[in-house]
Design a protein around this motif. Structure first.
Motif, short mmCIF file in Angstrom:
data_model
loop_
_atom_site.label_atom_id
_atom_site.label_comp_id
_atom_site.label_asym_id
_atom_site.label_seq_id
_atom_site.Cartn_x
_atom_site.Cartn_y
_atom_site.Cartn_z
N GLU A 271 49.75 70.48 62.61
CA GLU A 271 50.11 69.11 62.23
C GLU A 271 51.49 68.80 62.78
N MET A 272 51.60 67.69 63.48
CA MET A 272 52.85 67.29 64.12
C MET A 272 53.59 66.31 63.23
N ARG A 273 54.84 66.65 62.89
CA ARG A 273 55.68 65.77 62.08
C ARG A 273 57.13 65.91 62.54
N GLY A 274 57.74 64.80 62.93
CA GLY A 274 59.16 64.77 63.26
C GLY A 274 59.59 65.77 64.32
N GLY A 275 58.77 65.94 65.35
CA GLY A 275 59.13 66.84 66.44
C GLY A 275 58.90 68.31 66.17
N ARG A 276 58.17 68.62 65.05
CA ARG A 276 57.85 70.00 64.73
C ARG A 276 56.36 70.10 64.43
N ALA A 277 55.79 71.26 64.75
CA ALA A 277 54.36 71.48 64.53
C ALA A 277 54.19 72.59 63.52
N SER A 278 53.37 72.34 62.48
CA SER A 278 53.11 73.33 61.44
C SER A 278 51.69 73.86 61.57
N SER A 279 51.55 75.20 61.58
CA SER A 279 50.25 75.85 61.72
C SER A 279 50.16 77.01 60.76
N VAL A 280 49.07 77.79 60.85
CA VAL A 280 48.91 78.94 59.97
C VAL A 280 49.98 80.01 60.24
N LEU A 281 50.65 79.93 61.38
CA LEU A 281 51.69 80.90 61.71
C LEU A 281 53.09 80.42 61.32
N GLY A 282 53.18 79.22 60.81
CA GLY A 282 54.48 78.68 60.44
C GLY A 282 54.80 77.41 61.20
N THR A 283 56.05 77.00 61.19
CA THR A 283 56.49 75.76 61.81
C THR A 283 57.40 76.07 62.99
N VAL A 284 57.23 75.30 64.07
CA VAL A 284 57.99 75.56 65.29
C VAL A 284 58.38 74.23 65.93
N ASP A 285 59.54 74.21 66.59
CA ASP A 285 59.93 73.04 67.35
C ASP A 285 58.97 72.84 68.52
N VAL A 286 58.82 71.59 68.92
CA VAL A 286 57.90 71.25 70.00
C VAL A 286 58.68 70.63 71.15
N ALA A 287 58.33 71.01 72.37
CA ALA A 287 58.97 70.43 73.55
C ALA A 287 58.63 68.95 73.65
N PRO A 288 59.61 68.10 73.96
CA PRO A 288 59.32 66.67 74.14
C PRO A 288 58.32 66.48 75.27
N GLN A 289 57.30 65.67 75.04
CA GLN A 289 56.32 65.41 76.08
C GLN A 289 55.69 64.04 75.84
N ALA A 290 55.32 63.40 76.95
CA ALA A 290 54.77 62.05 76.88
C ALA A 290 53.41 62.06 76.19
N GLY A 291 53.13 61.03 75.44
CA GLY A 291 51.81 60.84 74.84
C GLY A 291 51.57 61.59 73.56
N THR A 292 52.56 62.34 73.07
CA THR A 292 52.37 63.10 71.84
C THR A 292 52.55 62.19 70.63
N ARG A 293 51.57 62.27 69.72
CA ARG A 293 51.64 61.44 68.51
C ARG A 293 51.69 62.34 67.27
N GLU A 294 52.16 61.77 66.18
CA GLU A 294 52.16 62.48 64.90
C GLU A 294 50.72 62.70 64.45
N GLY A 295 50.51 63.78 63.70
CA GLY A 295 49.18 64.04 63.18
C GLY A 295 48.60 65.33 63.72
N SER A 296 47.28 65.40 63.77
CA SER A 296 46.58 66.61 64.18
C SER A 296 46.74 66.85 65.69
N VAL A 297 47.13 68.07 66.03
CA VAL A 297 47.33 68.44 67.43
C VAL A 297 46.81 69.86 67.65
#
Length: 375
Positions: A271-297
């Protein structure tokens, strides 16, 4: 009509001068390396290549990477003129080789071709194999090629008296002897023993760089593509899905399929929220990239981005070692977590980290990750 003008034939029925370019072929003829545009090929009703576009700069080393059945060898054979395409255009050295209206025969394309097995003539010596495609009056100049590929002193030997690596060097020298516009390599290292493969790869890359040869290699080996090429084109299901230099393609891929093909990868729902992605392994910063939206990724993390610890601590996710592949300098560890439906993940750890199958470990993440929005 001069011989220069009759090197192209139309479906075997009549000769067409090479200067009579179509509009589309003329537009791509400006390339002095290799340019493929809209190339399609089917066998019976089965599409193999679907609208392939590819630019190979002069003097560069491009690897076409893809799984078995992706169309790699078919593409190479079309470039060489061994097979005909159904649609599109091929330009080599600024000359249209095929575009639906004209077709240049293989022997007229200025192509050096190195097949998987080398395909040396068993009844010819090293010197005669190297000079086979060269007019007899020019063969005295072949000594420098034999020297370049490190076979000085072996000129009178026959192929059966050479190692597999030496045979591939002879095949490469033969390909370079005609002073080709392009050298095509069809998985030439796949038949070599693992102990020989790395050394022969390095030697071949050095020889091609010294000759300033424009080179196209097809391979399914990720390490081979990453280690040899200036540019990698990822071919998947008959399409080029990404083209970039090795570092960018591995670290900043534009396509998820390409990312998985170019190296070991962990792909998971997040799940993408505020430039971070949360998964079963924890939360990690995400590299800025075009077309990325909040929500399921879909989140991509390379094995070196999973850090394994042998002691629990807040924020660490517990996992169990399932398998270890020890490589000396490092190890690839497969770990499973206690989460329903979660895949087994891969982590790359130092070779001196002693872990055993069934051991409990704790995972943290090192960003940035890459994400793709579900479609």
């Amino acid at each position: 009509m001069s011989d220069r003008e009759t090197v192209v034939e139309l479906d075997g029925r009549r000769n067409v001068p090479t200067h009579a370019l179509s509009e589309r072929a003329g537009a791509v003829a400006a390339s002095k390396g290799v340019r493929v545009a809209g190339l399609c090929k089917s066998f019976s009703t089965q599409p193999v290549l679907r609208g392939v576009d590819l630019d190979v700069p002069v003097g560069s080393f491009t690897a076409i990477l893809g799984p078995s059945g992706s169309g790699k060898t078919t593409l190479l054979r079309i470039l060489a003129g061994f097979d005909r395409m159904d649609a599109g255009s091929v330009v080599i050295g600024g000359q249209v080789m095929e575009d639906g209206r004209r077709f240049v025969r293989p022997q007229r394309r200025g192509i050096g071709y190195v097949p998987q097995e080398g395909a040396l003539f068993p009844h010819l010596t090293v010197a005669d194999n190297v000079g086979f495609g060269v007019p007899r009056r020019e063969r005295k100049g072949m000594a420098h090629l034999v020297e370049m590929v490190g076979l000085t002193g072996l000129e009178r030997r026959y192929p059966h008296q050479l190692s597999g690596g030496q045979q591939q060097r002879v095949a490469l020298a033969r390909a370079l002897a005609i002073q080709p516009k392009v050298v095509l390599l069809d998985e030439p290292f796949s038949s070599l023993d693992a102990s020989l493969r790395d050394g022969v790869r390095r030697d071949v890359a050095h020889i091609l760089a010294e000759a300033n040869a424009t080179t196209i290699l097809v391979t399914h080996d990720q390490d081979e593509a990453l280690g040899l090429a200036d540019q990698i084109a990822v071919l998947n299901e008959g399409c080029i899905v990404a083209t970039a230099d090795p570092r960018s393609l591995y670290g900043d891929p534009s396509d998820l399929a390409a990312a998985v093909l170019i190296g070991d990868a962990n792909v998971m729902a997040a799940e993408m929220r505020g430039g971070r992605a949360s998964s079963v392994l924890g939360t990690v910063d995400v590299a800025p990239q075009a077309g990325t939206r909040e929500g399921s990724v879909q989140l991509l993390l390379r094995p070196e981005q999973l850090v394994l610890h042998v002691e629990p601590e807040d924020g660490r996710v517990k996992a169990t070692v399932v398998e270890m592949q020890y490589h000396g300098h490092d190890a690839l560890v497969r770990v499973a977590i206690a989460s329903p439906g979660a895949p087994v993940f891969s982590a790359r750890v130092p070779g001196d980290l002693a872990l055993t199958q069934g051991q409990a470990v704790w995972v943290t993440l090192r960003g940035p990750g890459r994400v793709w929005t579900h479609r």
